[in-house]
Design an enzyme around this catalytic site. Structure first.
Site, PDB file in Angstrom:
ATOM      1  N   LYS A  51       9.821  36.450  50.897  1.00  0.00           N
ATOM      2  CA  LYS A  51       8.764  35.642  51.516  1.00  0.00           C
ATOM      3  C   LYS A  51       9.382  34.538  52.380  1.00  0.00           C
ATOM      4  CE  LYS A  51       5.704  36.835  47.715  1.00  0.00           C
ATOM      5  NZ  LYS A  51       5.135  36.505  46.397  1.00  0.00           N
ATOM      6  N   GLN A  78       4.675  31.833  42.227  1.00  0.00           N
ATOM      7  CA  GLN A  78       5.054  33.211  41.948  1.00  0.00           C
ATOM      8  C   GLN A  78       4.711  33.592  40.511  1.00  0.00           C
ATOM      9  OE1 GLN A  78       6.132  35.353  44.262  1.00  0.00           O
ATOM     10  NE2 GLN A  78       6.376  37.027  42.824  1.00  0.00           N
ATOM     11  N   ASP A  99      -2.634  32.917  48.378  1.00  0.00           N
ATOM     12  CA  ASP A  99      -2.597  34.107  47.523  1.00  0.00           C
ATOM     13  C   ASP A  99      -4.005  34.657  47.273  1.00  0.00           C
ATOM     14  OD1 ASP A  99      -0.367  35.437  46.530  1.00  0.00           O
ATOM     15  OD2 ASP A  99       0.090  33.872  45.053  1.00  0.00           O
TER      16      ASP A  99
HETATM   17  N1  GUN Z   1       3.856  38.481  41.734  1.00  0.00           N
HETATM   18  C1  GUN Z   1       3.716  39.766  42.140  1.00  0.00           C
HETATM   19  N2  GUN Z   1       2.876  39.819  43.200  1.00  0.00           N
HETATM   20  C2  GUN Z   1       2.477  38.559  43.470  1.00  0.00           C
HETATM   21  C3  GUN Z   1       1.629  37.962  44.442  1.00  0.00           C
HETATM   22  O1  GUN Z   1       1.020  38.612  45.286  1.00  0.00           O
HETATM   23  N3  GUN Z   1       1.502  36.621  44.380  1.00  0.00           N
HETATM   24  C4  GUN Z   1       2.129  35.875  43.456  1.00  0.00           C
HETATM   25  N4  GUN Z   1       1.927  34.565  43.472  1.00  0.00           N
HETATM   26  N5  GUN Z   1       2.919  36.368  42.531  1.00  0.00           N
HETATM   27  C5  GUN Z   1       3.104  37.715  42.546  1.00  0.00           C
END
Ligand code: GUN
Length: 293
Positions: free
Chosen positions: A49, A93, A116
């Site tokens: 990211k 995350q 998100d």
């Molecule tokens: N862990 C796995 N996929 C995601 C996601 O799309 N967002 C977040 N915050 N954590 C994740």
């Protein structure tokens, strides 16, 4: 059969965002990425990211609290990011360490910075068809893959396998919206559904998001259907160096020849999620600039 290539489609979205961001005068959009602890998968996701944000020209702030952080301290950290005018998007995350209450943390993020799309207000905005909301990255990625592959959902029967809050439910609500590209008839199936193959065989578009490796077999798919495989499962494979291979929720080799279009795993929905996160961050930036002007 045609493969829907998520890598190619994600790359074009990222290129479009890069052009749009380079045209911005002044401050660039900024995403705060919060990773608690040292989970190896989380480390690699957050790195991806961060790198994609940098490619596009977005600012990012990486915040790495220790695995032992208390719930109240993590809440305080989110409150500070919510109040910081230079931060447009906040991502915590998942998964968080067991002693932390993830649901409470996700709800603490200001809805206007919730890139998100996990906050209940943003899920509710999908139901209300309010375009100012943030759609979670996986269902947003599914809709974008369909639109950019020329699949118009209008009048089609979309069957969603899986009812999770992050994929199944929002994907079904998006397909149902009364707008261009959507306007589908939608059925949601799940682990408690009776006679599942009869329902899935009716799907013009089948979205598989149940988290069970190769669950969807050829007898469950109508010839000529479009199949979107959201699953990422590890199955043991002694012939691989890692000892496992990645596979979707669809038994690809038997299902793919039947379909009009299908997403591979990996390389389908997966690459779209980071592109959608970046798109949400740019959207948050614009909506926040408008609100404060
Ligand atoms: N862990 C796995 N996929 C995601 C996601 O799309 N967002 C977040 N915050 N954590 C994740």
């Amino acid at each position: 059969m045609e493969l829907i290539d998520g890598n190619v489609i994600a790359a074009s979205i990222i290129a479009e965002l890069k052009t749009a961001v380079s045209a911005l005068a002044g401050r660039k959009p900024c995403i705060a990425l919060v990773r608690v602890g040292e989970d190896p998968a989380s480390i690699s996701y957050v790195r991806k990211k961060e790198k994609t944000a940098a490619d596009i020209g977005l600012e990012s702030r990486i915040i790495l609290p220790p695995v032992s952080i208390a719930q109240t301290d993590l809440e305080k950290l989110i409150d500070d990011l919510n109040a910081d005018p230079a931060v447009d998007g906040i991502l915590v995350q998942s998964p968080l360490p067991k002693h932390l209450d993830e649901r409470t943390i996700f709800r603490r993020i200001a809805p206007e910075k919730d890139v998100d799309g996990f906050h209940p207000l943003n899920l509710g905005k999908i139901a209300q068809e309010d375009p100012t909301g943030f759609v979670a990255c996986t269902p947003a990625g599914i809709m974008e893959l369909l639109a950019r592959s020329g699949v118009d959902l209008a009048g089609k029967h979309v069957v969603v396998l899986g009812r999770s809050l992050i994929v199944g439910k929002p994907a079904a609500l998006l397909a149902l919206q009364k707008k261009a590209g959507a306007n589908a008839t939608v059925t949601i199936c799940h682990s408690g559904t009776r006679d599942l193959p009869t329902l899935t065989r009716q799907a013009d578009v089948l979205i598989a998001a149940i988290g069970r490796a190769e669950f969807v077999t050829a007898d469950m798919v109508k010839p000529g259907a479009v199949v979107i495989d959201v699953g990422i499962n590890r199955v043991a494979d002694a012939s691989k160096k890692t000892g496992y291979r990645l596979t979707g929720d669809v038994h690809f080799s038997s299902v793919a020849p039947l379909t009009e279009k299908i997403t591979p795993v990996p390389g389908g929905v997966g690459p779209m999620t980071v592109a959608m996160l970046m798109q949400n961050t740019v959207k948050a930036f614009h909506q926040r600039s408008r609100a404060t002007r």
